[in-house]
Scaffold this active site. Structure first.
Site, PDB file in Angstrom:
ATOM      1  N   GLU A 305       0.803  -1.221   0.000  1.00  0.00           N
ATOM      2  CA  GLU A 305       0.000   0.000   0.000  1.00  0.00           C
ATOM      3  C   GLU A 305       0.836   1.271   0.000  1.00  0.00           C
ATOM      4  O   GLU A 305       0.539   2.213   0.740  1.00  0.00           O
ATOM      5  CB  GLU A 305      -0.936  -0.021   1.221  1.00  0.00           C
ATOM      6  CG  GLU A 305      -0.229   0.022   2.595  1.00  0.00           C
ATOM      7  CD  GLU A 305       0.123  -1.339   3.171  1.00  0.00           C
ATOM      8  OE1 GLU A 305       0.230  -2.302   2.399  1.00  0.00           O
ATOM      9  OE2 GLU A 305       0.289  -1.436   4.395  1.00  0.00           O
ATOM     10  N   HIS A 329      -8.347  -3.977  -0.879  1.00  0.00           N
ATOM     11  CA  HIS A 329      -7.503  -4.091   0.319  1.00  0.00           C
ATOM     12  C   HIS A 329      -6.458  -2.965   0.362  1.00  0.00           C
ATOM     13  O   HIS A 329      -6.335  -2.249   1.354  1.00  0.00           O
ATOM     14  CB  HIS A 329      -6.827  -5.463   0.331  1.00  0.00           C
ATOM     15  CG  HIS A 329      -5.957  -5.692   1.527  1.00  0.00           C
ATOM     16  ND1 HIS A 329      -6.385  -6.359   2.646  1.00  0.00           N
ATOM     17  CD2 HIS A 329      -4.691  -5.324   1.799  1.00  0.00           C
ATOM     18  CE1 HIS A 329      -5.432  -6.404   3.542  1.00  0.00           C
ATOM     19  NE2 HIS A 329      -4.380  -5.776   3.049  1.00  0.00           N
ATOM     20  N   GLU A 330      -5.726  -2.823  -0.725  1.00  0.00           N
ATOM     21  CA  GLU A 330      -4.658  -1.807  -0.728  1.00  0.00           C
ATOM     22  C   GLU A 330      -5.240  -0.398  -0.617  1.00  0.00           C
ATOM     23  O   GLU A 330      -4.689   0.463   0.059  1.00  0.00           O
ATOM     24  CB  GLU A 330      -3.800  -1.927  -1.996  1.00  0.00           C
ATOM     25  CG  GLU A 330      -3.146  -3.283  -2.205  1.00  0.00           C
ATOM     26  CD  GLU A 330      -2.426  -3.817  -0.976  1.00  0.00           C
ATOM     27  OE1 GLU A 330      -1.890  -3.019  -0.182  1.00  0.00           O
ATOM     28  OE2 GLU A 330      -2.417  -5.045  -0.793  1.00  0.00           O
ATOM     29  N   HIS A 333      -6.070   0.547   2.857  1.00  0.00           N
ATOM     30  CA  HIS A 333      -4.904   0.970   3.642  1.00  0.00           C
ATOM     31  C   HIS A 333      -4.699   2.488   3.616  1.00  0.00           C
ATOM     32  O   HIS A 333      -3.988   3.032   4.456  1.00  0.00           O
ATOM     33  CB  HIS A 333      -3.640   0.292   3.127  1.00  0.00           C
ATOM     34  CG  HIS A 333      -3.346  -1.032   3.762  1.00  0.00           C
ATOM     35  ND1 HIS A 333      -3.265  -1.203   5.117  1.00  0.00           N
ATOM     36  CD2 HIS A 333      -3.095  -2.252   3.211  1.00  0.00           C
ATOM     37  CE1 HIS A 333      -2.978  -2.481   5.390  1.00  0.00           C
ATOM     38  NE2 HIS A 333      -2.881  -3.130   4.245  1.00  0.00           N
ATOM     39  N   GLU A 352      -3.702  -4.319   9.589  1.00  0.00           N
ATOM     40  CA  GLU A 352      -4.221  -5.357   8.680  1.00  0.00           C
ATOM     41  C   GLU A 352      -5.639  -5.830   9.018  1.00  0.00           C
ATOM     42  O   GLU A 352      -6.424  -6.100   8.120  1.00  0.00           O
ATOM     43  CB  GLU A 352      -3.254  -6.537   8.615  1.00  0.00           C
ATOM     44  CG  GLU A 352      -1.887  -6.170   8.040  1.00  0.00           C
ATOM     45  CD  GLU A 352      -1.943  -5.616   6.621  1.00  0.00           C
ATOM     46  OE1 GLU A 352      -2.990  -5.760   5.949  1.00  0.00           O
ATOM     47  OE2 GLU A 352      -0.937  -5.022   6.187  1.00  0.00           O
ATOM     48  N   ASP A 409       8.664  -9.469  10.634  1.00  0.00           N
ATOM     49  CA  ASP A 409       8.040 -10.203   9.550  1.00  0.00           C
ATOM     50  C   ASP A 409       7.320 -11.441  10.092  1.00  0.00           C
ATOM     51  O   ASP A 409       6.383 -11.949   9.486  1.00  0.00           O
ATOM     52  CB  ASP A 409       9.126 -10.619   8.563  1.00  0.00           C
ATOM     53  CG  ASP A 409       8.591 -10.718   7.153  1.00  0.00           C
ATOM     54  OD1 ASP A 409       7.664  -9.950   6.835  1.00  0.00           O
ATOM     55  OD2 ASP A 409       9.089 -11.556   6.388  1.00  0.00           O
ATOM     56  N   TYR A 417      -4.509 -10.292  10.154  1.00  0.00           N
ATOM     57  CA  TYR A 417      -5.456 -10.015   9.073  1.00  0.00           C
ATOM     58  C   TYR A 417      -6.865 -10.494   9.433  1.00  0.00           C
ATOM     59  O   TYR A 417      -7.809  -9.716   9.497  1.00  0.00           O
ATOM     60  CB  TYR A 417      -5.018 -10.733   7.785  1.00  0.00           C
ATOM     61  CG  TYR A 417      -3.780 -10.154   7.151  1.00  0.00           C
ATOM     62  CD1 TYR A 417      -3.877  -9.350   6.025  1.00  0.00           C
ATOM     63  CD2 TYR A 417      -2.514 -10.408   7.660  1.00  0.00           C
ATOM     64  CE1 TYR A 417      -2.751  -8.825   5.414  1.00  0.00           C
ATOM     65  CE2 TYR A 417      -1.379  -9.881   7.063  1.00  0.00           C
ATOM     66  CZ  TYR A 417      -1.500  -9.093   5.941  1.00  0.00           C
ATOM     67  OH  TYR A 417      -0.391  -8.561   5.353  1.00  0.00           O
TER      68      TYR A 417
HETATM   69 ZN   LIG Z   1      -2.564  -5.186   4.022  1.00  0.00          ZN
END
Ligand SMILES: [Zn+2]
Length: 635
Positions: A305, A329-330, A333, A352, A409, A417
């Site tokens: 994003e 989704h993006e 953001h 998320e 990460d 999510y």
């Molecule tokens: Zn995302």
């Protein structure tokens, strides 16, 4: 980011590195009146971030002037990063994050007076602090630097790895803490900067950034950029290649290689509609333009994003607009994440979970509830897998994470999510959609262009929605969703009418009805995905061949269908799909697909050997974000 990556337990335990930061500062706040400023709300000091060496409470950067050159022959970015800084403590140093950067010289002030600096000890994942000697009155520092071969944010593609095959290509992926591998920067999501940039690239190529962008190639290879809205470091983004631009609407458009642009314009024709739907839900879009950059297939994520310019994988070019929830989704953001940002990676679900919730709302707005229901069911299935993989009592299945000493990460699982999404859907159910929408609107307005964290959000929730009502508090169940592993026992399971029909067809097939007589007309990617996911683990060659003949899975042009199908062909040694599998793995770099496929291969000794053989050939085409995960699995 759009990834829904399966969990990576094998990476657990790789972490070390202790606490590197000042002690936790208070994140408690009792006043979140929207008329108050961020400072009054206690957000003036970014919350302590264990993944950054910076000490923003002492000296913090506010604006970056970037002046760099991109050298494809040497695969190096070099130049100057100059910062307007605020020396809050009037002390004698400011600290930036670096990882694998060569720091050549540092200067103070606009007059560029050389100063001394040192690089601290290397910590795994985090790199080295760049400690610059400054004066109490210093308000500008310039860092002259170059990247090295260890710059994990950068992926340099040779012409063969692009769609056009003629020119090289470069793109960055800064999230979570990789911005420091290509720019010396205070690399914490709790710190925001505006930026301007001057980027020199080979004349035949064009550069774009997460900023105001050119729409045409010029003949000098010199491009300038302006980003007037303050952003966190993980949204710093650059891409260089042979690309063209085509508009979709007034405010929206697409950048892609010439070979890809027309397919992309067709696939994403509805992005303007999505922007309208999103604004209707959560208020004005605050970033002026919304464009997409379609990258070569090695891009490791579904999308990233980057503000004003989402980076997106070409694996969603399914030719039927069936995978465009990724764009929703993006785009979402632009509110959750870019506008209101997780202050540390332990609060990743605030980015998320909200974005998945918001994505499904946009899809519902445009395609109806039955469509969004399918996405919810698929998301719930992903979440169940992740919970199984991580284990029901794993602390990593709580929404509020503790990633200290680990690569952030690792927090990037379906928990943030999908569990995040289902928590928000639960709140919506309890208080009603209308009230919840008002609440979210106010939340985005109150915290616009700020970082937030779990405590701040929950305080806001208590004050604005729960308001001391014990029954509502009990039904919302903050403790159960946010701080407890797994899912609360009484959570509502999503259902889908369209999937119920798929299940009927599936049962009919299991009871002996030939595949080619099943009612599958008008199925979207989602229905097919649901069907393939229901297939039993053990299948005969005959069954696989029958399905393949009836539905053409092995030759599907749809990456979601392919990736799900290959899991079954691998498990059951259906060699007719081997060549397609090989092609897929050597062309696509999207981690969400690669990890389960390689994992399925690695489940047997013979499969692992095959996986390693393919991986050697495919690896040059993968971004470090993917290879870091796969190296650990296949070593
Ligand atoms: Zn995302």
């Amino acid at each position: 980011m759009y990834t829904m990556t399966p969990y990576r337990k094998f990476l657990l335990g790789l972490g070390l590195a202790g606490s590197l930061q000042l002690g936790a500062c208070s994140t408690q706040t009792t006043t979140t009146d929207e008329t108050m400023t961020a400072e009054q709300q206690g957000m003036a000091q970014a919350p302590s971030d264990v993944h950054s060496f910076a000490k923003p409470a002492e000296a913090v950067a506010h604006h970056l002037d970037l002046d760099i050159a991109v050298n494809f022959d040497q695969k190096v970015i070099s130049g100057k990063a100059s910062y307007q800084i605020e020396n809050k403590a009037k002390g004698n140093e400011i600290i930036f994050d670096t990882r694998g950067l060569e720091i050549e010289q540092v200067y103070l002030g606009k007059e560029q007076t050389p100063t001394t600096f040192k690089l601290g000890d290397e910590k795994e994942f985090l790199g080295r602090p760049l400690i610059i000697a400054i004066q109490p009155e210093t308000d500008y520092v310039t860092i002259q630097y170059r990247t090295t071969a260890t710059a994990d944010a950068l992926q340099w593609l040779n012409p063969q790895q692009t769609a056009g095959k003629k020119h090289p290509f470069l793109f960055t992926q800064s999230q979570a803490i990789l911005a420091r591998t290509w720019i010396p920067i205070q690399d914490s999501p709790g710190i925001r900067i505006t930026y301007s940039a001057k980027v020199q690239v080979p004349k035949e190529l064009m550069a774009v950034m997460s900023a105001e962008n050119p729409q045409q190639k010029n003949n000098t290879g010199s491009y300038t950029f302006e980003m007037r809205q303050a952003i966190p470091s993980y949204l710093m983004a650059l891409s260089v290649g042979d690309m063209v631009f085509k508009p979709i609407g007034q405010q929206t458009g697409i950048y892609a290689e010439p070979a890809t642009i027309d397919a992309a314009v067709y696939e994403f024709a509805e992005m303007d509609k999505m922007l309208v739907a999103a604004e209707k839900l959560y208020g004005k879009y605050r970033w002026d333009r919304y464009d997409l950059l379609v990258l070569p297939p090695s891009f490791p994520f579904g999308g990233m994003e980057n503000p004003r310019l989402t980076f997106v994988t070409p694996t969603v070019l399914a030719k039927d607009r069936s995978l465009t929830s990724l764009i929703a989704h993006e785009l979402a953001h632009s509110w959750s994440g870019n506008l209101v940002t997780n202050g540390t990676w332990d609060d990743f679900w605030l980015n998320e979970g909200f974005t998945v919730y918001f994505e499904r709302r946009i899809m519902e707005e445009i395609y109806g509830k039955d469509y969004a229901d399918m996405l919810n069911v698929l998301g719930y299935q992903d979440l169940q897998h992740t919970l199984e993989d991580l284990g029901p009592n794993s602390d990593d299945t709580r929404l509020k994470l503790d990633l200290e000493g680990r690569d952030p990460d690792e927090g990037l699982t379906d928990i943030a999510y999908e569990k995040g999404n289902f928590f928000l859907q639960n709140i919506e159910r309890v208080v009603g959609r209308e009230r919840f929408d008002q609440f979210l609107n106010k939340y985005f307005q109150t915290f616009a262009f700020q970082s937030t964290n779990t405590d701040l959000f929950l305080d806001f929730l208590r004050k604005e929605l729960i308001q001391g009502d014990e029954k509502i508090a009990e039904q919302i169940n903050i403790e159960g969703w946010v701080y407890t592993p797994g899912l609360p026992e009484d959570h509502a399971k999503p259902t889908s009418k369209r999937f119920a029909q798929v299940e009927e067809s599936f049962k009919a097939w299991q009871s002996g009805k030939p595949a080619n007589q099943l009612q599958t007309k008008d199925w979207s990617s989602h229905e097919w995905l649901h069907f393939i996911r229901m297939l039993p683990e053990q299948m005969s060659q005959q069954q696989l061949a029958e399905l393949d003949k009836a539905f053409g899975f092995t030759n599907s042009g749809n990456s979601e269908v392919l990736a799900a199908w290959f899991i079954h062909t691998i498990r059951n040694n259906y060699t007719a799909a081997d060549q397609a599998l090989d092609n897929f793995l050597t062309n696509v770099g999207r981690r969400k697909f690669l990890v389960p496929i390689y994992k399925a291969l690695a489940a047997t000794p013979a499969g692992k050997k095959k996986a390693q053989e393919i991986y050697v050939r495919a690896k040059p085409n993968y971004h470090a974000v993917s290879t870091n995960t796969l190296d650990a699995m296949l070593k």
